[in-house]
Design a protein around this motif. Structure first.
Motif, PDB file in Angstrom:
ATOM      1  N   THR A 165      16.415  50.684  33.621  1.00  0.00           N
ATOM      2  CA  THR A 165      15.987  49.606  33.722  1.00  0.00           C
ATOM      3  C   THR A 165      16.967  48.628  32.429  1.00  0.00           C
ATOM      4  O   THR A 165      16.673  49.293  31.881  1.00  0.00           O
ATOM      5  N   SER A 166      17.017  47.656  34.050  1.00  0.00           N
ATOM      6  CA  SER A 166      17.568  46.469  32.931  1.00  0.00           C
ATOM      7  C   SER A 166      17.015  45.600  31.768  1.00  0.00           C
ATOM      8  O   SER A 166      15.359  46.249  32.000  1.00  0.00           O
ATOM      9  N   PRO A 167      17.515  45.431  30.588  1.00  0.00           N
ATOM     10  CA  PRO A 167      17.013  45.349  30.125  1.00  0.00           C
ATOM     11  C   PRO A 167      16.032  43.205  29.804  1.00  0.00           C
ATOM     12  O   PRO A 167      17.388  42.454  29.887  1.00  0.00           O
ATOM     13  N   THR A 168      15.137  43.157  29.325  1.00  0.00           N
ATOM     14  CA  THR A 168      15.033  41.576  29.482  1.00  0.00           C
ATOM     15  C   THR A 168      14.117  41.479  28.491  1.00  0.00           C
ATOM     16  O   THR A 168      13.691  40.245  27.880  1.00  0.00           O
ATOM     17  N   ARG A 169      14.238  42.039  27.122  1.00  0.00           N
ATOM     18  CA  ARG A 169      13.881  41.948  25.915  1.00  0.00           C
ATOM     19  C   ARG A 169      15.159  43.093  24.849  1.00  0.00           C
ATOM     20  O   ARG A 169      15.437  43.905  25.385  1.00  0.00           O
ATOM     21  N   THR A 170      15.254  42.151  23.519  1.00  0.00           N
ATOM     22  CA  THR A 170      16.068  43.072  22.181  1.00  0.00           C
ATOM     23  C   THR A 170      15.396  44.478  22.225  1.00  0.00           C
ATOM     24  O   THR A 170      16.093  45.247  22.662  1.00  0.00           O
TER      25      THR A 170
END
Ligand code: TXA
Ligand code: MG
Length: 328
Positions: free
Chosen positions: A152-157
């Protein structure tokens, strides 16, 4: 743990940007925000720097990367052709979540970026931090999503740090991102434009400007896979927990499904036995929260996550694509 530097998303500090840009120029990796997902950036002109992206992600070397630019002129210099369709689309949608594929000019980017293909993927991201970083680095930046390959790609640090750990020396933290799923990828190197990856920019918006775009078959199984764009790998964007899609989540389904269940739902439903994550019912809102919901539920030690599938309309194409691949 990687070094994490907080940066103002609207007015990034020049000192922080220069620190990150210096790392890029030195051939190192920097994770940075875009309007879609966090990217794992490296100097797109350096073979070694680009190779280190593949190593950090565990990404197959056959899957090419997107080259990020700060100006349209920079993109034009990297391609050998700039068709009318590229002119129209970039005028309207750049900076923004649109990636275009064009014939690659030799010597402007590392051939490792294109995984040996004669084409190159180009995008100008709509995020002040990304644009400042590319401009300050003085080189185009190759960047896939900042996560281990296939996941899953990151949308938060924290998603980046958890997935890549020490493999990335610096993360520029601009908080949660507004887009949530990746850019739309359109191949303009062929006679008829082709949609290689549905994404944040709706295909309807694109077709309104350049007419019909050929839809590359989005297959559900490996047998009928059409590998025109390697990002079309059937299983991708996946959480570590098993994910199942359902058009109708109810208490009955949950009772039979297993023990510890997470549910991603669009319709309010009282599921006492499940950890539920209620999603916005519009495509943009849903996209913004999808990966975060998957990351959150993935942390809870569940046996299974069930997601309610959104409507079969074009405006939901990007979100449906990610859900199908994550569940494959
Ligand atoms: O929103 C995004 O696009 C994010 C942010 C960081 O910009 N980046 C991203 O990169 O999603 P990545 O590497 O995860 O996805 C790149 C996609 C893949 O589907 C890849 O196969 C395709 O673009 N691609 C890249 N170069 C290509 C080429 N020359 N021909 C066909 N497909 C290409
Ligand atoms: Mg990715």
């Amino acid at each position: 743990m990687p070094r994490i530097l907080a940066v103002d998303p609207l007015v990034p500090s020049p000192i922080i940007i220069e620190e990150a840009a210096a790392l890029i120029r030195a051939g190192k990796l920097v994770a940075f925000p875009t309007e879609t997902v966090y990217g794992l950036g490296a100097d797109a002109t350096s073979d070694d720097a680009v190779r280190s992206i593949y190593t950090a992600k565990g990404r197959p070397s056959t899957n090419p990367l997107i080259v990020h630019v700060a100006e349209v002129e920079q993109a034009r210099a990297i391609a050998t052709e700039w068709p009318e369709s590229a002119q129209i689309l970039t005028e309207e949608f750049w900076p923004g979540p649109l990636t275009i594929i064009l014939p690659r000019r030799e010597g402007m980017t590392s051939s490792v970026v294109s995984a040996g293909a004669s084409t190159v993927a180009l995008r100008m991201p709509d995020h002040p931090v990304a644009l400042a970083l590319i401009a300050q680095a003085g080189v185009p930046i190759a960047a896939p999503s900042a996560n281990k390959s296939g996941h899953t790609s990151p949308t938060r640090t924290e998603h980046v740090a958890r997935s890549l750990g020490d493999a990335v020396p610096l993360i520029l933290d601009a908080g949660p991102l507004s887009g949530g799923i990746e850019s739309t990828v359109i191949d303009l190197s062929t006679n008829t434009p082709r949609l290689l990856r549905p994404g944040l920019l709706s295909i309807t918006e694109i077709e309104r400007l350049i007419g019909p775009v050929e839809r590359v078959v989005i297959s559900a199984g490996p047998s009928d896979e059409l590998l025109t764009s390697p990002g079309q790998l059937t299983r991708h964007y996946a959480p570590y927990t098993r994910l199942m899609l359902s058009s109708n989540i109810d208490a009955d389904l949950l009772a039979h499904a297993g023990q510890k269940i997470g549910a991603i739902v669009m319709h309010p439903i009282d599921l006492a036995d499940a950890v539920t994550h209620a999603m916005p019912t519009n495509p943009d809102g849903y996209a913004r929260e999808l990966y975060h919901a998957l990351h959150e539920l993935d942390q809870q030690g569940l046996d299974l996550i069930i997601a309610e599938v959104p409507p079969e309309t074009d405006e939901w194409l990007g979100v449906r694509d990610r859900l199908k691949r994550a569940a494959a």
